[in-house]
Design a protein around this motif. Sequence first.
Motif, PDB file in Angstrom:
ATOM      1  N   PRO A 123      31.500  36.714  37.823  1.00 13.79           N
ATOM      2  CA  PRO A 123      30.804  36.609  36.540  1.00 13.79           C
ATOM      3  C   PRO A 123      31.129  37.739  35.558  1.00 13.79           C
ATOM      4  CG  PRO A 123      29.287  36.139  38.330  1.00 13.79           C
ATOM      5  CD  PRO A 123      30.570  36.625  38.955  1.00 13.79           C
ATOM      6  N   ASN A 124      31.523  38.921  36.062  1.00 18.75           N
ATOM      7  CA  ASN A 124      31.858  40.047  35.184  1.00 18.75           C
ATOM      8  C   ASN A 124      33.324  40.048  34.750  1.00 18.75           C
ATOM      9  OD1 ASN A 124      33.192  40.830  37.510  1.00 18.75           O
ATOM     10  ND2 ASN A 124      32.372  42.909  37.517  1.00 18.75           N
ATOM     11  N   GLY A 125      34.085  38.996  35.113  1.00 20.92           N
ATOM     12  CA  GLY A 125      35.486  38.890  34.724  1.00 20.92           C
ATOM     13  C   GLY A 125      36.471  39.417  35.751  1.00 20.92           C
ATOM     14  N   GLU A 126      35.967  39.955  36.861  1.00 17.83           N
ATOM     15  CA  GLU A 126      36.858  40.432  37.924  1.00 17.83           C
ATOM     16  C   GLU A 126      37.659  39.255  38.476  1.00 17.83           C
ATOM     17  OE1 GLU A 126      36.394  42.214  42.421  1.00 17.83           O
ATOM     18  OE2 GLU A 126      34.820  42.593  40.970  1.00 17.83           O
ATOM     19  N   LEU A 127      38.949  39.483  38.680  1.00 16.93           N
ATOM     20  CA  LEU A 127      39.838  38.427  39.150  1.00 16.93           C
ATOM     21  C   LEU A 127      40.536  38.886  40.424  1.00 16.93           C
ATOM     22  CD1 LEU A 127      41.098  35.626  38.363  1.00 16.93           C
ATOM     23  CD2 LEU A 127      42.950  36.938  37.301  1.00 16.93           C
ATOM     24  N   THR A 128      40.471  38.069  41.466  1.00 15.07           N
ATOM     25  CA  THR A 128      41.129  38.369  42.728  1.00 15.07           C
ATOM     26  C   THR A 128      41.926  37.148  43.156  1.00 15.07           C
ATOM     27  OG1 THR A 128      39.293  39.815  43.365  1.00 15.07           O
ATOM     28  CG2 THR A 128      40.799  39.142  45.113  1.00 15.07           C
ATOM     29  N   ILE A 129      43.178  37.386  43.527  1.00 14.78           N
ATOM     30  CA  ILE A 129      44.038  36.316  44.015  1.00 14.78           C
ATOM     31  C   ILE A 129      44.449  36.675  45.432  1.00 14.78           C
ATOM     32  CG2 ILE A 129      46.156  35.000  43.648  1.00 14.78           C
ATOM     33  CD1 ILE A 129      45.895  35.684  40.649  1.00 14.78           C
TER      34      ILE A 129
END
Length: 109
Positions: free
Chosen positions: A87-93
Motif C-alpha cells: 500500500p505504501n508503494g513498495e515493490l518486490t519482485i
Amino acid sequence: MEIHERLALVYQRLRDLPPARTAEEALHQLDTTLTKVEDEHSGVPFNPNAGLASDGRMYFPREDFTTRHPDGSVTALTKGQVITAQPNGELTITSRRTGEVVYHRPGAK
C-alpha cells in the motif's frame, strides 16, 4: 537486446523514478517502464491480446493473474516472477523458481 538485459534496464529505469506512494502507482510505473523498454529494445511489436505463449516480448501481468487484497496490496504473477506491491508503494519482485528477491524498491515514506 537479450531478455535479461532488457529486464536489467527496466529495473534501472525504475530506480530513476520517484518512489511510488501506492501499490497501484508502483504497478503503473512498472507497466509503463516495461512497455517502453520492450518497445525500444525487444524488436517485437506489442500485442494487446498476447496469450500465455511467449512471443519474445515481456508483458505486464494480465489482470486475471493479478490479485488486489483488502489491505491495499497487490500480487501479480508472471511466468517466472511474483510481483508484490504494498500500500505504501513498495515493490518486490521474487523469482518463482528460486524464491529469491530479484528486485526491491522502497515506497514513499
